[in-house]
Scaffold this motif. Sequence first.
Motif: not given
Length: 366
Positions: A93-105
């Motif tokens: 779901l997060l990958g669908q955003l126009p600017q998804p975070p490159w990295v999640l900690y």
Amino acid sequence: METWDEREGLVAMHQIRGVGWGTLDKLQKVGWDPGRLPEEEEMRMWREVGIHSATIDRIRERWTPRWVERVTGELKKREIQAVTLLDRDYPPLLGQLPQPPWVLYVRGDVSHLQGPGLAVVGTRKPTAYGKRVTRQLAGNIASRGWTVVSGLAAGVDGEAHRAALEAGGRTVAVLGCGVDVVYPRHHRELYKEVVRKGAVISEVPPGTEPHPGLFPQRNRIISGLSWGTLVVEAAEKSGSLITAHHSLEQGREVFAVPGPVTSPWSRGTNRLIQEGAKCVIDADDLWTELIHVSQPEAPVRGEHLSETELGPREQAVLDFLGEEPLTVDSLADRSDTSLGELHRILLQLQVKGMVHQLPGARFVKK
């Protein structure tokens, strides 16, 4: 030439001061390889795409095999996991955003980022009514196997996390600071419990202290991980409304709990309902809107659901995909499916483990 793991390289680059979402996006567009040292000619290209000279100088100074090794070692030592856009287990779901975070900690159970989730947010100073409603609804969400997503803030956020944990369910806390920084401080015990039984995540490097500019960014991740956002109590200028507006922009559902028109803590939620948010008076109001969301078991890595378990429209979209990445627009041109429906189908295929999203909102068959 010295090389290293690409994803470790991406994480290490992300922790160089001045390298944020925009810099990484520009690097990717010029073909940057996060698994090796760049040539001088490549760094000259970086300037041409608008990366500041000061940032390039810091990268030249820091970007070494030793730095990559140091960052990787520090994360392991602190028991912090990194999930990147290069990983197949990046939240679909997060990958669908126009600017998804490159990295999640992440601290805690990374698998909590995969299942269907609902955001539950609201004021930091809820009334007794707001606390009671939050606990009822968040507990119901968790007991149905959904993940309760919130921001670990005082008030409604904290009540939502506690209710999910008490129901024996899943919860994810998204922070506006480093994943190893507890904020607010009085939520230290709640933070520890969420780490033990759920997951705490952040898009900023470990050690980053909270500051106002990070919280609107954090809110887009709360909504981005979720099929919808439920606002329990909120004043007219509440930060919770930012999360709700992110949900609208992301094409997700927005739910609001009505309250007394005389209460300042219900002005924001009542206004959302006026503007078209789904009015929630009990949990059934959530599920009637989310009936289209399937809840399959998480696929085992390397195994896929059989094609007979797909609906006809899912199968049709899957048939268009192969090893060559395709954008949503390309898929829409090849099929008679609307963009909105196509987004929904791609999300379902990602959850079922049959489609993988690449950077740039491109899709391939697994």
